[in-house]
Design an enzyme around this catalytic site. Structure first.
Site, PDB file in Angstrom:
ATOM      1  N   ASN A  19       0.856  -1.187   0.000  1.00  0.00           N
ATOM      2  CA  ASN A  19       0.000   0.000   0.000  1.00  0.00           C
ATOM      3  C   ASN A  19       0.893   1.238   0.000  1.00  0.00           C
ATOM      4  O   ASN A  19       1.462   1.588   1.028  1.00  0.00           O
ATOM      5  CB  ASN A  19      -0.888  -0.042   1.258  1.00  0.00           C
ATOM      6  CG  ASN A  19      -1.726   1.213   1.414  1.00  0.00           C
ATOM      7  OD1 ASN A  19      -1.850   2.016   0.486  1.00  0.00           O
ATOM      8  ND2 ASN A  19      -2.301   1.394   2.597  1.00  0.00           N
ATOM      9  N   TRP A  20       1.010   1.860  -1.165  1.00  0.00           N
ATOM     10  CA  TRP A  20       1.910   3.024  -1.281  1.00  0.00           C
ATOM     11  C   TRP A  20       1.329   4.264  -0.619  1.00  0.00           C
ATOM     12  O   TRP A  20       1.990   5.281  -0.517  1.00  0.00           O
ATOM     13  CB  TRP A  20       2.194   3.321  -2.751  1.00  0.00           C
ATOM     14  CG  TRP A  20       2.978   2.266  -3.465  1.00  0.00           C
ATOM     15  CD1 TRP A  20       3.382   1.048  -2.986  1.00  0.00           C
ATOM     16  CD2 TRP A  20       3.455   2.317  -4.827  1.00  0.00           C
ATOM     17  NE1 TRP A  20       4.071   0.352  -3.948  1.00  0.00           N
ATOM     18  CE2 TRP A  20       4.134   1.101  -5.088  1.00  0.00           C
ATOM     19  CE3 TRP A  20       3.368   3.267  -5.842  1.00  0.00           C
ATOM     20  CZ2 TRP A  20       4.725   0.832  -6.323  1.00  0.00           C
ATOM     21  CZ3 TRP A  20       3.944   2.994  -7.074  1.00  0.00           C
ATOM     22  CH2 TRP A  20       4.626   1.784  -7.307  1.00  0.00           C
ATOM     23  N   LYS A  21       0.075   4.211  -0.236  1.00  0.00           N
ATOM     24  CA  LYS A  21      -0.623   5.357   0.364  1.00  0.00           C
ATOM     25  C   LYS A  21      -0.465   6.585  -0.550  1.00  0.00           C
ATOM     26  O   LYS A  21      -0.459   6.431  -1.760  1.00  0.00           O
ATOM     27  CB  LYS A  21      -0.110   5.621   1.786  1.00  0.00           C
ATOM     28  CG  LYS A  21      -0.118   4.364   2.651  1.00  0.00           C
ATOM     29  CD  LYS A  21       0.010   4.662   4.107  1.00  0.00           C
ATOM     30  CE  LYS A  21       0.225   3.380   4.878  1.00  0.00           C
ATOM     31  NZ  LYS A  21      -0.021   3.513   6.295  1.00  0.00           N
ATOM     32  N   HIS A 103      -9.511   0.707   4.774  1.00  0.00           N
ATOM     33  CA  HIS A 103      -8.253   0.911   5.495  1.00  0.00           C
ATOM     34  C   HIS A 103      -8.519   1.830   6.685  1.00  0.00           C
ATOM     35  O   HIS A 103      -9.365   2.730   6.598  1.00  0.00           O
ATOM     36  CB  HIS A 103      -7.215   1.530   4.545  1.00  0.00           C
ATOM     37  CG  HIS A 103      -5.837   1.550   5.126  1.00  0.00           C
ATOM     38  ND1 HIS A 103      -5.440   2.480   6.055  1.00  0.00           N
ATOM     39  CD2 HIS A 103      -4.775   0.739   4.927  1.00  0.00           C
ATOM     40  CE1 HIS A 103      -4.176   2.236   6.401  1.00  0.00           C
ATOM     41  NE2 HIS A 103      -3.748   1.186   5.729  1.00  0.00           N
ATOM     42  N   GLU A 105      -7.026   4.266   7.764  1.00  0.00           N
ATOM     43  CA  GLU A 105      -6.870   5.698   7.468  1.00  0.00           C
ATOM     44  C   GLU A 105      -8.119   6.232   6.774  1.00  0.00           C
ATOM     45  O   GLU A 105      -8.502   7.386   6.971  1.00  0.00           O
ATOM     46  CB  GLU A 105      -5.593   5.920   6.638  1.00  0.00           C
ATOM     47  CG  GLU A 105      -4.363   5.740   7.514  1.00  0.00           C
ATOM     48  CD  GLU A 105      -3.117   5.263   6.787  1.00  0.00           C
ATOM     49  OE1 GLU A 105      -3.052   5.350   5.550  1.00  0.00           O
ATOM     50  OE2 GLU A 105      -2.179   4.785   7.474  1.00  0.00           O
ATOM     51  N   GLU A 175      -5.358  -5.449  10.490  1.00  0.00           N
ATOM     52  CA  GLU A 175      -4.409  -4.358  10.705  1.00  0.00           C
ATOM     53  C   GLU A 175      -4.748  -3.632  12.005  1.00  0.00           C
ATOM     54  O   GLU A 175      -5.571  -2.692  12.000  1.00  0.00           O
ATOM     55  CB  GLU A 175      -4.482  -3.367   9.550  1.00  0.00           C
ATOM     56  CG  GLU A 175      -4.082  -3.946   8.217  1.00  0.00           C
ATOM     57  CD  GLU A 175      -3.424  -2.888   7.337  1.00  0.00           C
ATOM     58  OE1 GLU A 175      -2.298  -3.135   6.887  1.00  0.00           O
ATOM     59  OE2 GLU A 175      -4.019  -1.820   7.146  1.00  0.00           O
ATOM     60  N   GLY A 181       2.236   2.013  10.828  1.00  0.00           N
ATOM     61  CA  GLY A 181       3.150   3.150  10.713  1.00  0.00           C
ATOM     62  C   GLY A 181       3.830   3.533  12.015  1.00  0.00           C
ATOM     63  O   GLY A 181       4.408   4.620  12.120  1.00  0.00           O
ATOM     64  N   SER A 221       3.383  -2.286  10.392  1.00  0.00           N
ATOM     65  CA  SER A 221       4.831  -2.213  10.627  1.00  0.00           C
ATOM     66  C   SER A 221       5.562  -3.488  10.198  1.00  0.00           C
ATOM     67  O   SER A 221       6.544  -3.889  10.838  1.00  0.00           O
ATOM     68  CB  SER A 221       5.121  -1.871  12.087  1.00  0.00           C
ATOM     69  OG  SER A 221       4.632  -0.581  12.397  1.00  0.00           O
ATOM     70  N   GLY A 242       2.758  -1.209   4.354  1.00  0.00           N
ATOM     71  CA  GLY A 242       2.704   0.214   4.034  1.00  0.00           C
ATOM     72  C   GLY A 242       4.099   0.762   3.755  1.00  0.00           C
ATOM     73  O   GLY A 242       4.627   0.623   2.654  1.00  0.00           O
ATOM     74  N   GLY A 243       4.719   1.347   4.764  1.00  0.00           N
ATOM     75  CA  GLY A 243       6.000   2.045   4.597  1.00  0.00           C
ATOM     76  C   GLY A 243       7.059   1.239   3.854  1.00  0.00           C
ATOM     77  O   GLY A 243       7.727   1.750   2.946  1.00  0.00           O
TER      78      GLY A 243
HETATM   79  C1  PEP Z   1      -0.795  -0.026   5.956  1.00  0.00           C
HETATM   80  O1  PEP Z   1      -0.816   1.103   5.541  1.00  0.00           O
HETATM   81  O2  PEP Z   1      -1.689  -0.811   5.615  1.00  0.00           O
HETATM   82  C2  PEP Z   1       0.295  -0.456   6.816  1.00  0.00           C
HETATM   83  C3  PEP Z   1       0.253  -1.642   7.338  1.00  0.00           C
HETATM   84  O3  PEP Z   1       1.298   0.449   7.014  1.00  0.00           O
HETATM   85  P1  PEP Z   1       2.750   0.147   7.698  1.00  0.00           P
HETATM   86  O4  PEP Z   1       3.269  -1.117   7.084  1.00  0.00           O
HETATM   87  O5  PEP Z   1       3.577   1.331   7.336  1.00  0.00           O
HETATM   88  O6  PEP Z   1       2.513  -0.004   9.153  1.00  0.00           O
END
Ligand code: PEP
Length: 262
Positions: A19-21, A103, A105, A175, A181, A221, A242-243
């Site tokens: 997920n590049w957000k 998600h 967010e 999640e 994050g 994470s 994500g990141g």
């Molecule tokens: C996400 O955005 O779905 C996520 C899991 O982010 P991160 O891996 O950065 O925690």
């Protein structure tokens, strides 16, 4: 094929989605996708999915050309109309196989409810897209021992009324919000416990046999340093990243899942 056993003895193929957000416009996104594409293609045991921002999908699709699947990060449930700023399922057809829905967010910053996520999930199936539906509790819920109640509400509210005969196309991402994050991942055991709860709730809705084919990922994470412990747990079918999906670490994560689940 690697992975855990699903319905009728079929294996659930591990799936790792990035997920590049709100990162990487068309030029950067195309360049990054180009830089990791060959490595991802070389790991066919795992289904890799890139989820760029909507405006970047076409540029990345031109590079991946179906060799690695794409997902959108969101969509509206209507096919067209006066919905300024929204992306419709029909616009994603041909570009995306998957669409991330609900998600945290989207739920937290944009007020998305279980009911809205459910309408979107139904629309995804209607238009031939595979939903990756996110659920996860807040830290205060976990600390108050309310994880089970919270997840049950989200699963029943977001995932009811889907076409049972196509449920193997559904992916659920567990999640926990406090892990996204933050650099503080859940333990694999805690994640697996909630994944089992998600499966049990889905089984109440659709029956255990159907639900055995649904893949459930962990997200929060995830990096190449911690993915092995999640991948080693047979309940967990991969990761939503994500990141770390913005860097070549994504390839290392996919490789590790292939090795551990292999
Ligand atoms: C996400 O955005 O779905 C996520 C899991 O982010 P991160 O891996 O950065 O925690």
């Amino acid at each position: 094929m690697s992975g855990a056993t699903g319905a009728n003895g079929a294996r659930r193929k591990p799936i790792v989605a990035g997920n590049w957000k709100m990162n990487y416009g068309p030029t950067e996104g195309r360049e990054f996708a180009e830089s990791i594409l060959g490595d991802l293609i070389a790991i066919p045991q795992v289904e890799s999915v890139l989820c760029p921002p909507a405006i970047t999908l076409t540029a990345v699709h031109a590079v991946t050309d179906g060799a690695v699947k794409l997902g959108a990060q969101n969509m509206y449930f209507e096919a067209r109309g006066a919905y300024t700023g929204e992306i419709s399922p029909t616009m994603l057809q041909g570009l995306c196989t998957y669409v991330i829905l609900g998600h945290s967010e989207r739920r937290g910053y944009f007020g998305e409810t279980d009911e809205l996520v459910n309408r979107k999930a139904k629309a995804a199936f209607e238009y031939g897209l595979r939903p990756i539906v996110c659920v996860g509790e807040r830290l205060e819920d976990r600390d108050a021992n309310l994880t089970e109640r919270f997840i049950t509400t989200q699963v029943k509210g977001s995932l009811g009324g889907l076409p049972a005969e196509r449920l193997s196309e559904l992916v659920v991402a567990y999640e926990p919000i406090w892990a996204i994050g933050t650099g503080r991942a859940a333990t694999a055991q805690d994640a697996a416990d909630v994944v089992s709860l998600i499966r049990a709730q889905l089984a109440e809705l659709y029956g255990a046999e159907v639900v055995a084919g649904v893949r459930v990922q962990y997200g929060g994470s995830v990096t190449s340093a911690n993915i092995a412990e999640f991948a080693a747990n047979p309940a967990i079918d991969g990761a939503l990243v994500g990141g770390a999906s913005l860097t070549p670490d994504f390839v290392a994560i996919v490789q590790c899942v292939a090795e551990v689940k292999g």
